[in-house]
Motif scaffolding. Sequence first.
Motif, short mmCIF file in Angstrom:
data_model
loop_
_atom_site.label_atom_id
_atom_site.label_comp_id
_atom_site.label_asym_id
_atom_site.label_seq_id
_atom_site.Cartn_x
_atom_site.Cartn_y
_atom_site.Cartn_z
N LEU A 47 61.61 34.00 16.71
CA LEU A 47 60.39 34.73 16.37
C LEU A 47 60.28 35.00 14.88
CD1 LEU A 47 59.35 37.50 18.92
CD2 LEU A 47 58.35 35.27 18.50
N LEU A 48 61.41 35.24 14.22
CA LEU A 48 61.39 35.44 12.77
C LEU A 48 60.86 34.18 12.09
CD1 LEU A 48 61.95 37.04 10.20
CD2 LEU A 48 64.33 36.23 10.32
N GLY A 49 61.34 33.03 12.53
CA GLY A 49 60.83 31.78 11.97
C GLY A 49 59.33 31.65 12.15
N LYS A 50 58.85 32.02 13.33
CA LYS A 50 57.40 31.95 13.60
C LYS A 50 56.64 32.92 12.70
CE LYS A 50 53.95 32.26 17.21
NZ LYS A 50 53.67 32.35 18.63
N ALA A 51 57.12 34.14 12.59
CA ALA A 51 56.45 35.14 11.76
C ALA A 51 56.39 34.68 10.30
CB ALA A 51 57.16 36.49 11.86
N SER B 77 56.53 31.61 9.22
CA SER B 77 55.59 30.48 9.15
C SER B 77 54.16 31.00 9.05
CB SER B 77 55.71 29.59 10.38
OG SER B 77 56.90 28.86 10.36
N GLU B 78 53.85 32.01 9.85
CA GLU B 78 52.50 32.59 9.84
C GLU B 78 52.20 33.29 8.52
OE1 GLU B 78 50.15 32.12 11.98
OE2 GLU B 78 51.27 31.27 13.66
N CYS B 79 53.24 33.72 7.81
CA CYS B 79 53.08 34.36 6.50
C CYS B 79 52.99 33.32 5.37
CB CYS B 79 54.28 35.27 6.19
SG CYS B 79 54.41 36.74 7.20
N SER B 80 52.96 32.05 5.74
CA SER B 80 52.95 30.96 4.77
C SER B 80 54.18 30.99 3.88
CB SER B 80 51.66 30.99 3.92
OG SER B 80 50.53 30.83 4.74
N VAL C 170 59.71 27.90 3.54
CA VAL C 170 61.12 27.75 3.17
C VAL C 170 61.95 28.82 3.88
CG1 VAL C 170 62.77 27.84 1.25
CG2 VAL C 170 60.58 26.64 0.97
N GLU C 171 61.45 30.06 3.91
CA GLU C 171 62.17 31.13 4.61
C GLU C 171 62.16 30.89 6.12
OE1 GLU C 171 61.38 35.26 3.24
OE2 GLU C 171 60.12 34.25 1.74
N ALA C 172 61.03 30.39 6.63
CA ALA C 172 60.94 30.09 8.06
C ALA C 172 61.95 29.02 8.44
CB ALA C 172 59.53 29.64 8.41
N LEU C 173 62.06 27.99 7.61
CA LEU C 173 63.02 26.92 7.87
C LEU C 173 64.44 27.47 7.89
CD1 LEU C 173 63.68 23.96 8.33
CD2 LEU C 173 63.57 23.64 5.84
N ALA C 174 64.76 28.33 6.94
CA ALA C 174 66.09 28.94 6.89
C ALA C 174 66.36 29.76 8.15
CB ALA C 174 66.24 29.80 5.64
N GLY D 92 48.91 40.04 14.97
CA GLY D 92 48.56 39.33 13.75
C GLY D 92 49.09 39.96 12.48
N ASP D 93 49.97 40.94 12.61
CA ASP D 93 50.58 41.59 11.44
C ASP D 93 51.93 40.90 11.20
OD1 ASP D 93 51.53 43.21 9.44
OD2 ASP D 93 51.23 45.09 10.52
N PHE D 94 51.86 39.74 10.56
CA PHE D 94 53.02 38.86 10.46
C PHE D 94 54.10 39.41 9.52
CE2 PHE D 94 49.30 35.98 11.24
CZ PHE D 94 49.52 35.87 12.61
N GLU D 95 53.70 40.07 8.44
CA GLU D 95 54.69 40.65 7.53
C GLU D 95 55.49 41.74 8.23
OE1 GLU D 95 55.68 39.79 4.54
OE2 GLU D 95 54.16 38.28 4.10
N GLN D 96 54.80 42.60 8.96
CA GLN D 96 55.49 43.67 9.69
C GLN D 96 56.36 43.09 10.80
OE1 GLN D 96 55.49 46.81 8.64
NE2 GLN D 96 57.01 47.26 10.20
#
Length: 112
Positions: free
Chosen positions: A59-63, A65-68, A71-75, A34-38
Amino acid sequence: MTTAIIANLEKLLGGPRDGALLRYSLGNEHLKAGDFEQAASCLREALERDATYSAAWKLLGKALSECSRPVEALAAYEQGIVVAESKGDLQAAKEMAVFARRIRHQLQTTEG
């Protein structure tokens, strides 16, 4: 258990086994914890070592997304799709396309 795995993986950082796979594994464990930023940070480090690692893009996209940070997740998903398709990793590309579509829909809903 995840905390112990993270500690063991962190001991390997900077050593001869430090590479994209180690950073990916560490990011995956942080995601589970649950440490999405890390998790995002570790996954970016994995991609710095191997930009063609399609699983790390996913996984980066998922992380992100979990960090709200949609836009970065989509990229990340969009770049991951390009990478996966170029490697012939069509299943990963399809999965990331589904996630990207959901984010686009979410962004349109919040903007509209």
